[in-house]
Design a protein around this motif. Structure first.
Motif, PDB file in Angstrom:
ATOM      1  N   ASP A  49       0.840  -1.192   0.000  1.00  0.00           N
ATOM      2  CA  ASP A  49       0.000   0.000   0.000  1.00  0.00           C
ATOM      3  C   ASP A  49       0.882   1.252   0.000  1.00  0.00           C
ATOM      4  O   ASP A  49       2.108   1.160   0.031  1.00  0.00           O
ATOM      5  CB  ASP A  49      -0.961  -0.005   1.190  1.00  0.00           C
ATOM      6  CG  ASP A  49      -0.266  -0.009   2.541  1.00  0.00           C
ATOM      7  OD1 ASP A  49       0.976   0.136   2.598  1.00  0.00           O
ATOM      8  OD2 ASP A  49      -0.977  -0.154   3.547  1.00  0.00           O
ATOM      9  N   MET A  50       0.266   2.408  -0.065  1.00  0.00           N
ATOM     10  CA  MET A  50       1.028   3.651  -0.142  1.00  0.00           C
ATOM     11  C   MET A  50       1.838   3.908   1.122  1.00  0.00           C
ATOM     12  O   MET A  50       2.922   4.480   1.069  1.00  0.00           O
ATOM     13  CB  MET A  50       0.099   4.834  -0.430  1.00  0.00           C
ATOM     14  CG  MET A  50      -0.453   4.811  -1.855  1.00  0.00           C
ATOM     15  SD  MET A  50       0.827   4.718  -3.130  1.00  0.00           S
ATOM     16  CE  MET A  50       1.613   6.298  -2.934  1.00  0.00           C
ATOM     17  N   ALA A  51       1.348   3.457   2.273  1.00  0.00           N
ATOM     18  CA  ALA A  51       2.107   3.611   3.518  1.00  0.00           C
ATOM     19  C   ALA A  51       3.395   2.784   3.439  1.00  0.00           C
ATOM     20  O   ALA A  51       4.465   3.242   3.859  1.00  0.00           O
ATOM     21  CB  ALA A  51       1.263   3.176   4.714  1.00  0.00           C
ATOM     22  N   GLY A  52       3.313   1.595   2.877  1.00  0.00           N
ATOM     23  CA  GLY A  52       4.498   0.761   2.701  1.00  0.00           C
ATOM     24  C   GLY A  52       5.467   1.385   1.719  1.00  0.00           C
ATOM     25  O   GLY A  52       6.685   1.350   1.923  1.00  0.00           O
ATOM     26  N   PHE A  53       4.943   1.976   0.657  1.00  0.00           N
ATOM     27  CA  PHE A  53       5.782   2.653  -0.325  1.00  0.00           C
ATOM     28  C   PHE A  53       6.510   3.821   0.318  1.00  0.00           C
ATOM     29  O   PHE A  53       7.704   4.027   0.093  1.00  0.00           O
ATOM     30  CB  PHE A  53       4.916   3.117  -1.499  1.00  0.00           C
ATOM     31  CG  PHE A  53       5.699   3.758  -2.601  1.00  0.00           C
ATOM     32  CD1 PHE A  53       6.528   3.008  -3.405  1.00  0.00           C
ATOM     33  CD2 PHE A  53       5.601   5.119  -2.827  1.00  0.00           C
ATOM     34  CE1 PHE A  53       7.248   3.599  -4.426  1.00  0.00           C
ATOM     35  CE2 PHE A  53       6.312   5.713  -3.845  1.00  0.00           C
ATOM     36  CZ  PHE A  53       7.144   4.951  -4.643  1.00  0.00           C
ATOM     37  N   ARG A  54       5.805   4.572   1.148  1.00  0.00           N
ATOM     38  CA  ARG A  54       6.433   5.691   1.863  1.00  0.00           C
ATOM     39  C   ARG A  54       7.564   5.192   2.763  1.00  0.00           C
ATOM     40  O   ARG A  54       8.629   5.791   2.830  1.00  0.00           O
ATOM     41  CB  ARG A  54       5.401   6.453   2.685  1.00  0.00           C
ATOM     42  CG  ARG A  54       5.995   7.616   3.487  1.00  0.00           C
ATOM     43  CD  ARG A  54       4.955   8.354   4.286  1.00  0.00           C
ATOM     44  NE  ARG A  54       4.019   9.053   3.445  1.00  0.00           N
ATOM     45  CZ  ARG A  54       4.212  10.266   2.942  1.00  0.00           C
ATOM     46  NH1 ARG A  54       5.318  10.919   3.215  1.00  0.00           N
ATOM     47  NH2 ARG A  54       3.309  10.832   2.189  1.00  0.00           N
ATOM     48  N   ARG A  55       7.340   4.061   3.436  1.00  0.00           N
ATOM     49  CA  ARG A  55       8.386   3.505   4.305  1.00  0.00           C
ATOM     50  C   ARG A  55       9.620   3.124   3.495  1.00  0.00           C
ATOM     51  O   ARG A  55      10.753   3.322   3.939  1.00  0.00           O
ATOM     52  CB  ARG A  55       7.862   2.306   5.086  1.00  0.00           C
ATOM     53  CG  ARG A  55       6.952   2.683   6.235  1.00  0.00           C
ATOM     54  CD  ARG A  55       6.656   1.502   7.151  1.00  0.00           C
ATOM     55  NE  ARG A  55       5.939   0.428   6.474  1.00  0.00           N
ATOM     56  CZ  ARG A  55       4.616   0.381   6.341  1.00  0.00           C
ATOM     57  NH1 ARG A  55       3.860   1.336   6.827  1.00  0.00           N
ATOM     58  NH2 ARG A  55       4.047  -0.641   5.722  1.00  0.00           N
ATOM     59  N   VAL A  56       9.430   2.579   2.301  1.00  0.00           N
ATOM     60  CA  VAL A  56      10.559   2.224   1.433  1.00  0.00           C
ATOM     61  C   VAL A  56      11.351   3.478   1.079  1.00  0.00           C
ATOM     62  O   VAL A  56      12.577   3.504   1.186  1.00  0.00           O
ATOM     63  CB  VAL A  56      10.074   1.506   0.154  1.00  0.00           C
ATOM     64  CG1 VAL A  56      11.196   1.391  -0.857  1.00  0.00           C
ATOM     65  CG2 VAL A  56       9.520   0.135   0.490  1.00  0.00           C
ATOM     66  N   ILE A  57      10.653   4.531   0.650  1.00  0.00           N
ATOM     67  CA  ILE A  57      11.322   5.779   0.273  1.00  0.00           C
ATOM     68  C   ILE A  57      12.067   6.369   1.464  1.00  0.00           C
ATOM     69  O   ILE A  57      13.235   6.766   1.357  1.00  0.00           O
ATOM     70  CB  ILE A  57      10.307   6.801  -0.280  1.00  0.00           C
ATOM     71  CG1 ILE A  57       9.632   6.278  -1.540  1.00  0.00           C
ATOM     72  CG2 ILE A  57      10.963   8.162  -0.523  1.00  0.00           C
ATOM     73  CD1 ILE A  57      10.544   6.040  -2.705  1.00  0.00           C
ATOM     74  N   GLU A  58      11.421   6.413   2.610  1.00  0.00           N
ATOM     75  CA  GLU A  58      12.037   6.996   3.804  1.00  0.00           C
ATOM     76  C   GLU A  58      13.212   6.178   4.311  1.00  0.00           C
ATOM     77  O   GLU A  58      14.123   6.712   4.931  1.00  0.00           O
ATOM     78  CB  GLU A  58      10.994   7.192   4.893  1.00  0.00           C
ATOM     79  CG  GLU A  58       9.998   8.293   4.552  1.00  0.00           C
ATOM     80  CD  GLU A  58       8.850   8.403   5.532  1.00  0.00           C
ATOM     81  OE1 GLU A  58       8.663   7.485   6.375  1.00  0.00           O
ATOM     82  OE2 GLU A  58       8.121   9.415   5.443  1.00  0.00           O
ATOM     83  N   SER A  59      13.227   4.876   4.020  1.00  0.00           N
ATOM     84  CA  SER A  59      14.332   4.031   4.477  1.00  0.00           C
ATOM     85  C   SER A  59      15.615   4.314   3.689  1.00  0.00           C
ATOM     86  O   SER A  59      16.701   4.004   4.152  1.00  0.00           O
ATOM     87  CB  SER A  59      13.977   2.545   4.348  1.00  0.00           C
ATOM     88  OG  SER A  59      14.039   2.112   2.992  1.00  0.00           O
ATOM     89  N   ASN A  86      16.785   2.786   1.277  1.00  0.00           N
ATOM     90  CA  ASN A  86      17.462   1.518   1.045  1.00  0.00           C
ATOM     91  C   ASN A  86      16.772   0.810  -0.110  1.00  0.00           C
ATOM     92  O   ASN A  86      15.646   0.325   0.019  1.00  0.00           O
ATOM     93  CB  ASN A  86      17.415   0.659   2.311  1.00  0.00           C
ATOM     94  CG  ASN A  86      18.191  -0.613   2.165  1.00  0.00           C
ATOM     95  OD1 ASN A  86      18.484  -1.071   1.061  1.00  0.00           O
ATOM     96  ND2 ASN A  86      18.525  -1.218   3.294  1.00  0.00           N
ATOM     97  N   ARG A  87      17.421   0.748  -1.252  1.00  0.00           N
ATOM     98  CA  ARG A  87      16.851   0.147  -2.461  1.00  0.00           C
ATOM     99  C   ARG A  87      16.439  -1.305  -2.235  1.00  0.00           C
ATOM    100  O   ARG A  87      15.491  -1.794  -2.853  1.00  0.00           O
ATOM    101  CB  ARG A  87      17.876   0.265  -3.603  1.00  0.00           C
ATOM    102  CG  ARG A  87      17.534  -0.478  -4.873  1.00  0.00           C
ATOM    103  CD  ARG A  87      16.262   0.064  -5.491  1.00  0.00           C
ATOM    104  NE  ARG A  87      15.813  -0.742  -6.599  1.00  0.00           N
ATOM    105  CZ  ARG A  87      15.000  -1.783  -6.510  1.00  0.00           C
ATOM    106  NH1 ARG A  87      14.559  -2.178  -5.340  1.00  0.00           N
ATOM    107  NH2 ARG A  87      14.623  -2.441  -7.570  1.00  0.00           N
ATOM    108  N   CYS A  88      17.107  -1.992  -1.343  1.00  0.00           N
ATOM    109  CA  CYS A  88      16.793  -3.402  -1.084  1.00  0.00           C
ATOM    110  C   CYS A  88      15.377  -3.588  -0.534  1.00  0.00           C
ATOM    111  O   CYS A  88      14.794  -4.660  -0.674  1.00  0.00           O
ATOM    112  CB  CYS A  88      17.807  -4.000  -0.117  1.00  0.00           C
ATOM    113  SG  CYS A  88      19.474  -4.078  -0.793  1.00  0.00           S
ATOM    114  N   ASN A  89      14.814  -2.562   0.083  1.00  0.00           N
ATOM    115  CA  ASN A  89      13.466  -2.653   0.644  1.00  0.00           C
ATOM    116  C   ASN A  89      12.373  -2.494  -0.411  1.00  0.00           C
ATOM    117  O   ASN A  89      11.208  -2.676  -0.113  1.00  0.00           O
ATOM    118  CB  ASN A  89      13.269  -1.582   1.720  1.00  0.00           C
ATOM    119  CG  ASN A  89      14.163  -1.804   2.909  1.00  0.00           C
ATOM    120  OD1 ASN A  89      14.556  -2.914   3.208  1.00  0.00           O
ATOM    121  ND2 ASN A  89      14.509  -0.733   3.597  1.00  0.00           N
TER     122      ASN A  89
END
Length: 51
Positions: free
Chosen positions: A10-20, A22-25
């Motif tokens: 979901d978009m919340a998960g996408f935001r967490r990836v961006i904020e991390s 870390n491309r691996c996420n």
């Protein structure tokens, strides 16, 4: 974005990836075959007046 499009993130998960930061996420990636930049458009409020 692929995972969001597939409904696996979901978009919340996408935001967490961006904020991390870390491309691996981000999950799997796809090749950029045929992708190219056509134009860049900026919102009117970001354009500078000619001085």
């Amino acid at each position: 974005m692929v995972e969001v499009g597939r409904g696996k993130m979901d978009m919340a998960g996408f935001r967490r990836v961006i904020e991390s930061m870390n491309r691996c996420n981000a999950g799997s990636s796809v090749p950029g075959h045929g992708l190219f930049l056509c134009t860049i458009e900026y919102p009117q409020d970001l354009k500078l007046d000619d001085a």
